[in-house]
Design a protein around this motif. Structure first.
Motif, mmCIF file in Angstrom:
data_model
loop_
_atom_site.group_PDB
_atom_site.id
_atom_site.type_symbol
_atom_site.label_atom_id
_atom_site.label_comp_id
_atom_site.label_asym_id
_atom_site.label_seq_id
_atom_site.Cartn_x
_atom_site.Cartn_y
_atom_site.Cartn_z
ATOM 1 N N LYS A 20 0.820 -1.210 0.000
ATOM 2 C CA LYS A 20 0.000 0.000 0.000
ATOM 3 C C LYS A 20 0.856 1.263 0.000
ATOM 4 C CE LYS A 20 -3.758 2.246 2.557
ATOM 5 N NZ LYS A 20 -3.073 3.541 2.707
ATOM 6 N N ALA A 21 1.901 1.279 0.807
ATOM 7 C CA ALA A 21 2.763 2.465 0.872
ATOM 8 C C ALA A 21 3.463 2.707 -0.466
ATOM 9 C CB ALA A 21 3.795 2.298 1.985
ATOM 10 N N ASP A 22 3.846 1.616 -1.148
ATOM 11 C CA ASP A 22 4.493 1.755 -2.454
ATOM 12 C C ASP A 22 3.515 2.318 -3.477
ATOM 13 O OD1 ASP A 22 6.822 0.699 -1.410
ATOM 14 O OD2 ASP A 22 6.370 -1.346 -2.063
ATOM 15 N N LEU A 23 2.286 1.817 -3.428
ATOM 16 C CA LEU A 23 1.280 2.305 -4.362
ATOM 17 C C LEU A 23 0.969 3.773 -4.111
ATOM 18 C CD1 LEU A 23 -0.543 1.655 -6.687
ATOM 19 C CD2 LEU A 23 -2.219 0.715 -5.079
ATOM 20 N N ASP A 24 0.921 4.148 -2.842
ATOM 21 C CA ASP A 24 0.730 5.568 -2.517
ATOM 22 C C ASP A 24 1.827 6.425 -3.139
ATOM 23 O OD1 ASP A 24 -1.614 5.423 -1.089
ATOM 24 O OD2 ASP A 24 -0.627 5.088 0.839
ATOM 25 N N GLU A 25 3.052 5.944 -3.018
ATOM 26 C CA GLU A 25 4.193 6.694 -3.553
ATOM 27 C C GLU A 25 4.119 6.819 -5.068
ATOM 28 O OE1 GLU A 25 7.580 8.939 -3.467
ATOM 29 O OE2 GLU A 25 6.409 8.217 -1.753
ATOM 30 N N ILE A 26 3.745 5.742 -5.745
ATOM 31 C CA ILE A 26 3.642 5.763 -7.206
ATOM 32 C C ILE A 26 2.524 6.691 -7.653
ATOM 33 C CG2 ILE A 26 3.058 4.352 -9.219
ATOM 34 C CD1 ILE A 26 4.476 2.013 -7.751
ATOM 35 N N LEU A 27 1.384 6.615 -6.974
ATOM 36 C CA LEU A 27 0.250 7.447 -7.356
ATOM 37 C C LEU A 27 0.468 8.921 -7.061
ATOM 38 C CD1 LEU A 27 -2.746 5.207 -6.210
ATOM 39 C CD2 LEU A 27 -1.923 5.590 -8.535
ATOM 40 N N ARG A 28 1.364 9.202 -6.145
ATOM 41 C CA ARG A 28 1.621 10.597 -5.785
ATOM 42 C C ARG A 28 2.141 11.398 -6.979
ATOM 43 N NH1 ARG A 28 4.316 9.567 -1.280
ATOM 44 N NH2 ARG A 28 2.343 9.434 -0.141
ATOM 45 N N GLU A 29 2.776 10.713 -7.918
ATOM 46 C CA GLU A 29 3.342 11.411 -9.083
ATOM 47 C C GLU A 29 2.381 11.447 -10.262
ATOM 48 O OE1 GLU A 29 7.441 10.880 -10.017
ATOM 49 O OE2 GLU A 29 7.789 9.617 -8.262
ATOM 50 N N ALA A 30 1.197 10.831 -10.113
ATOM 51 C CA ALA A 30 0.233 10.775 -11.213
ATOM 52 C C ALA A 30 -0.816 11.866 -11.079
ATOM 53 C CB ALA A 30 -0.448 9.413 -11.235
ATOM 54 N N HIS A 31 -1.417 12.217 -12.194
ATOM 55 C CA HIS A 31 -2.555 13.133 -12.152
ATOM 56 C C HIS A 31 -3.619 12.634 -13.128
ATOM 57 C CE1 HIS A 31 0.021 14.710 -15.406
ATOM 58 N NE2 HIS A 31 -1.099 15.137 -15.961
ATOM 59 N N PRO A 32 -4.898 12.773 -12.767
ATOM 60 C CA PRO A 32 -5.985 12.287 -13.626
ATOM 61 C C PRO A 32 -6.261 13.255 -14.771
ATOM 62 C CG PRO A 32 -6.884 13.240 -11.634
ATOM 63 C CD PRO A 32 -5.387 13.293 -11.483
ATOM 64 N N LEU A 33 -6.610 12.684 -15.905
ATOM 65 C CA LEU A 33 -6.987 13.469 -17.076
ATOM 66 C C LEU A 33 -8.305 12.948 -17.617
ATOM 67 C CD1 LEU A 33 -3.607 13.550 -19.061
ATOM 68 C CD2 LEU A 33 -4.581 15.405 -17.720
ATOM 69 N N HIS A 34 -9.250 13.843 -17.820
ATOM 70 C CA HIS A 34 -10.515 13.472 -18.438
ATOM 71 C C HIS A 34 -10.420 13.745 -19.931
ATOM 72 C CE1 HIS A 34 -14.788 14.641 -19.626
ATOM 73 N NE2 HIS A 34 -14.791 13.330 -19.495
ATOM 74 N N ARG A 35 -10.777 12.748 -20.731
ATOM 75 C CA ARG A 35 -10.775 12.926 -22.178
ATOM 76 C C ARG A 35 -12.160 12.556 -22.718
ATOM 77 N NH1 ARG A 35 -7.324 15.723 -21.338
ATOM 78 N NH2 ARG A 35 -5.180 15.781 -22.121
ATOM 79 N N PRO A 36 -12.943 13.548 -23.147
ATOM 80 C CA PRO A 36 -14.259 13.254 -23.722
ATOM 81 C C PRO A 36 -14.132 12.423 -25.008
ATOM 82 C CG PRO A 36 -14.036 15.585 -23.176
ATOM 83 C CD PRO A 36 -12.671 14.989 -23.075
ATOM 84 N N LYS A 37 -15.224 11.863 -25.424
ATOM 85 C CA LYS A 37 -15.256 11.047 -26.629
ATOM 86 C C LYS A 37 -14.663 11.788 -27.820
ATOM 87 C CE LYS A 37 -18.561 8.623 -29.632
ATOM 88 N NZ LYS A 37 -19.987 8.259 -29.827
ATOM 89 N N ASN A 38 -13.815 11.076 -28.569
ATOM 90 C CA ASN A 38 -13.187 11.548 -29.812
ATOM 91 C C ASN A 38 -12.111 12.613 -29.599
ATOM 92 O OD1 ASN A 38 -14.775 9.823 -31.406
ATOM 93 N ND2 ASN A 38 -16.413 11.342 -31.576
ATOM 94 N N THR A 39 -11.642 12.785 -28.365
ATOM 95 C CA THR A 39 -10.531 13.706 -28.139
ATOM 96 C C THR A 39 -9.223 12.920 -28.026
ATOM 97 O OG1 THR A 39 -10.876 13.701 -25.738
ATOM 98 C CG2 THR A 39 -11.977 15.428 -27.019
ATOM 99 N N VAL A 40 -8.141 13.588 -28.384
ATOM 100 C CA VAL A 40 -6.829 12.939 -28.452
ATOM 101 C C VAL A 40 -6.136 12.983 -27.091
ATOM 102 C CG1 VAL A 40 -4.513 13.155 -29.447
ATOM 103 C CG2 VAL A 40 -6.525 13.381 -30.915
ATOM 104 N N VAL A 41 -5.546 11.859 -26.723
ATOM 105 C CA VAL A 41 -4.702 11.810 -25.522
ATOM 106 C C VAL A 41 -3.281 12.240 -25.886
ATOM 107 C CG1 VAL A 41 -3.856 10.371 -23.619
ATOM 108 C CG2 VAL A 41 -6.115 9.924 -24.621
ATOM 109 N N PHE A 42 -2.762 11.701 -26.976
ATOM 110 C CA PHE A 42 -1.488 12.154 -27.540
ATOM 111 C C PHE A 42 -1.456 11.782 -29.017
ATOM 112 C CE2 PHE A 42 -0.608 8.026 -25.470
ATOM 113 C CZ PHE A 42 -0.203 7.274 -26.560
ATOM 114 N N GLU A 43 -0.579 12.433 -29.765
ATOM 115 C CA GLU A 43 -0.510 12.227 -31.203
ATOM 116 C C GLU A 43 0.803 11.577 -31.606
ATOM 117 O OE1 GLU A 43 -1.268 15.776 -33.378
ATOM 118 O OE2 GLU A 43 -3.364 15.929 -32.733
ATOM 119 N N GLN A 44 0.747 10.831 -32.689
ATOM 120 C CA GLN A 44 1.935 10.206 -33.257
ATOM 121 C C GLN A 44 2.981 11.275 -33.581
ATOM 122 O OE1 GLN A 44 1.050 7.583 -36.543
ATOM 123 N NE2 GLN A 44 3.101 7.768 -37.419
ATOM 124 N N GLY A 45 4.222 11.033 -33.134
ATOM 125 C CA GLY A 45 5.305 11.972 -33.381
ATOM 126 C C GLY A 45 5.458 13.041 -32.315
#
Length: 231
Positions: A20-45
């Motif tokens: 649990k403590a390891d997972l807490d540490e890993i998640l601490r560096e993450a942030h949530p992103l909402h992407r509506p339908k048909n929107t790009v998360v990232f592009e090739q290149g």
């Protein structure tokens, strides 16, 4: 990151075996992103600034060939990691990722990968396992496109999709995200006309049922016979 967020990801294969403590540490560096339908998360290149885990929704990975043809590489379902260019030593994303329905992802900066992978080797092992499975799937699809007839290729593509994201209904197994006939054509290296012809024939036989960006497999056993996965 809240406790609820940890409970949502603790069952994902990528994080299995972590304390649990390891997972807490890993998640601490993450942030949530909402992407509506048909929107790009990232592009090739695009510079590979982040890597991701899908929490909710579905993401389509596509690649544009040098001659301008788009190929559907794969679909990402909840719990899967994607955009892991940093783990492969790549500076740019090799494909485009697009939300096919309302989606929520967790994003980590690519700069954090060396530190996290050194501290938690299990992340490296599970990520490389995922990459290896996807590479094997790609090899299988290349062989199919080179040697198999269109009908069998389409059958095998649908079988993979219902195994990955099938939802049982009273009438059969529905692919649980929006998917068009053009998407299937791009997955199988054929034309929209050929896919439409095959699916229309199967609809007449009661094997599948189509709708607007929806496919219901009414007879999975027959579909498997067409795909030559059962005798």
């Amino acid at each position: 990151m809240s406790e609820l967020d940890q409970s949502l990801v603790s069952g994902f294969p990528l994080f299995s075996g972590l304390q649990k403590a390891d997972l807490d540490e890993i998640l601490r560096e993450a942030h949530p992103l909402h992407r509506p339908k048909n929107t790009v998360v990232f592009e090739q290149g695009e510079d590979a600034h982040s890597f991701f885990v899908l929490l909710h929704g579905h993401v389509r990975a596509t690649k544009m060939t040098p001659n301008g043809h788009q190929i559907v590489v794969r679909y990402v379902t909840p719990g899967e990691t994607f955009g892991v260019a940093a783990a492969l030593g790549l500076d740019a994303y090799p494909a485009t990722a697009t939300a096919v329905d309302d989606s929520l992802v967790l994003a980590w900066p690519s700069a954090s990968w060396p530190r996290l992978s050194a501290r938690y080797p299990v992340l490296v092992a599970k990520t490389l396992q995922t990459v290896g499975e996807r590479l094997q799937d790609s090899h299988t699809r290349i062989v199919e496109m080179s040697t198999e007839q269109v009908e069998r290729r389409v059958a095998r593509a649908l079988l993979r999709l219902i195994r990955q994201a099938g939802r049982k209904t009273d009438k059969g197994i529905e692919i649980d995200f929006p998917i068009s006939r053009q998407d299937i054509a791009e997955m199988t290296g054929t034309t929209l006309y050929s896919v439409s012809r095959v699916l229309s024939s199967w609809e007449g036989q009661g094997i599948v049922e189509g709708g607007r960006q929806k496919i219901l497999v009414c007879n999975p056993h027959k579909l498997a016979q067409i795909g030559d996965e059962v005798s």
